[in-house]
Motif scaffolding. Sequence first.
Motif, PDB file in Angstrom:
ATOM      1  N   THR A   1       6.310  60.901 -15.376  1.00  0.00           N
ATOM      2  CA  THR A   1       5.107  61.279 -14.657  1.00  0.00           C
ATOM      3  C   THR A   1       4.907  62.303 -13.733  1.00  0.00           C
ATOM      4  OG1 THR A   1       4.155  59.232 -15.888  1.00  0.00           O
ATOM      5  CG2 THR A   1       2.398  60.710 -13.586  1.00  0.00           C
ATOM      6  N   ASP A   2       5.479  61.403 -12.308  1.00  0.00           N
ATOM      7  CA  ASP A   2       5.869  62.021 -11.182  1.00  0.00           C
ATOM      8  C   ASP A   2       6.960  62.965 -11.466  1.00  0.00           C
ATOM      9  OD1 ASP A   2       5.276  59.920  -9.896  1.00  0.00           O
ATOM     10  OD2 ASP A   2       7.042  58.316  -9.245  1.00  0.00           O
TER      11      ASP A   2
ATOM     12  N   VAL B   1      15.229  61.308 -10.450  1.00  0.00           N
ATOM     13  CA  VAL B   1      15.408  59.991  -9.983  1.00  0.00           C
ATOM     14  C   VAL B   1      15.477  59.869  -9.078  1.00  0.00           C
ATOM     15  CG1 VAL B   1      17.092  57.811  -9.946  1.00  0.00           C
ATOM     16  CG2 VAL B   1      17.052  59.802 -11.926  1.00  0.00           C
ATOM     17  N   GLY B   2      14.017  58.508  -8.123  1.00  0.00           N
ATOM     18  CA  GLY B   2      14.469  58.381  -7.810  1.00  0.00           C
ATOM     19  C   GLY B   2      14.155  57.285  -6.587  1.00  0.00           C
TER      20      GLY B   2
ATOM     21  N   TRP C   1      16.620  53.798 -10.346  1.00  0.00           N
ATOM     22  CA  TRP C   1      16.610  54.475  -9.227  1.00  0.00           C
ATOM     23  C   TRP C   1      18.178  53.777  -9.006  1.00  0.00           C
ATOM     24  CZ3 TRP C   1      16.064  49.747 -11.510  1.00  0.00           C
ATOM     25  CH2 TRP C   1      16.660  49.128 -11.648  1.00  0.00           C
ATOM     26  N   VAL C   2      18.066  54.913  -7.387  1.00  0.00           N
ATOM     27  CA  VAL C   2      18.993  54.721  -6.617  1.00  0.00           C
ATOM     28  C   VAL C   2      18.514  54.500  -5.496  1.00  0.00           C
ATOM     29  CG1 VAL C   2      19.746  56.478  -7.574  1.00  0.00           C
ATOM     30  CG2 VAL C   2      18.288  57.398  -6.147  1.00  0.00           C
ATOM     31  N   SER C   3      19.630  53.985  -4.476  1.00  0.00           N
ATOM     32  CA  SER C   3      19.119  53.265  -2.692  1.00  0.00           C
ATOM     33  C   SER C   3      18.658  54.277  -2.087  1.00  0.00           C
ATOM     34  CB  SER C   3      20.628  52.991  -2.672  1.00  0.00           C
ATOM     35  OG  SER C   3      21.220  53.257  -2.414  1.00  0.00           O
ATOM     36  N   GLU C   4      17.976  54.202  -1.392  1.00  0.00           N
ATOM     37  CA  GLU C   4      17.270  54.821   0.127  1.00  0.00           C
ATOM     38  C   GLU C   4      18.185  55.726   0.192  1.00  0.00           C
ATOM     39  OE1 GLU C   4      14.767  53.236   2.710  1.00  0.00           O
ATOM     40  OE2 GLU C   4      13.586  51.981   1.173  1.00  0.00           O
TER      41      GLU C   4
ATOM     42  N   GLY D   1      10.623  64.110  -7.946  1.00  0.00           N
ATOM     43  CA  GLY D   1       9.785  62.575  -8.560  1.00  0.00           C
ATOM     44  C   GLY D   1      10.551  61.393  -8.903  1.00  0.00           C
ATOM     45  N   SER D   2      10.156  61.053  -9.596  1.00  0.00           N
ATOM     46  CA  SER D   2      10.835  59.220  -9.947  1.00  0.00           C
ATOM     47  C   SER D   2      10.924  59.385 -11.343  1.00  0.00           C
ATOM     48  CB  SER D   2      10.181  58.495  -9.857  1.00  0.00           C
ATOM     49  OG  SER D   2      10.838  56.972  -9.990  1.00  0.00           O
TER      50      SER D   2
END
Length: 245
Positions: free
Chosen positions: A37-38, A65-66, A79-82, A24-25
């Motif tokens: 939520t995610d 964490v996405g 967030w983290v980088s892709e 999720g995120s």
Amino acid sequence: MDLTTATWTDVRDLETDLAVVPVGSTEQHGPHAPLGTDVLTAEAVADAGVERVDREVVRAPAISVGIAEEHRQFPGTMWVSEDTFRDYVGEAVASLAHHGFDRIVLVNGHGGNVDALREIGGRLTRDGDAYVVPFTWFESVGDHTADMGHGGPLETALLRHCEPDSIREDRIDDARAGAADGWGEWTSHVNMAYDAAEFTENGVVGDPAEGDAERGEELFEIASDALARLLEAVAERDVSRPEDR
């Protein structure tokens, strides 16, 4: 079996190669819905899907964490980088494969993760580490998918069904007042906005009032059934790679 509550000897004695990983995120979902939520929705659908198949499935801890930098103007968003996300999820999945759980479904609740999860699945599958496929719950709900926004009707509905105490019902009017009708600012089929704050005052896209608990139950049933069908297909699939033509 849930890895969070299992012991290593419990896991050693399993006779399955099938696992799910909720992904999720932690990001804003307007003034009425939680940052998680995610994660909450991904976990709910993952657990229900697992319960609907007549076979043992390992349930890994959620990745919470996405890829969510587009929400960075809203406090609490993480967030983290892709690149970091792909590496982290890929290595977490590879660790499951090390123990023999090498048929894996990534149950996703965040739109920003979709492309990266597909890349992760392709890389691990082609390299022979595991057979990995992503499943995003709001892409599996038929005609409802067209109403997917952000903190809008679908996510609000599913939370009202699965986690009703998480919705701040007294803030729904505020959520509606500051919401955008759609995601982004489009010209010539190009989204000119990079961050959500460019087009939504409070982070909401869509009308959360259109997401009641009854709709949430319907979404839950559709998504959970879809995941169960996918789990069965993954369990039965010939995962050997095609030979060169």
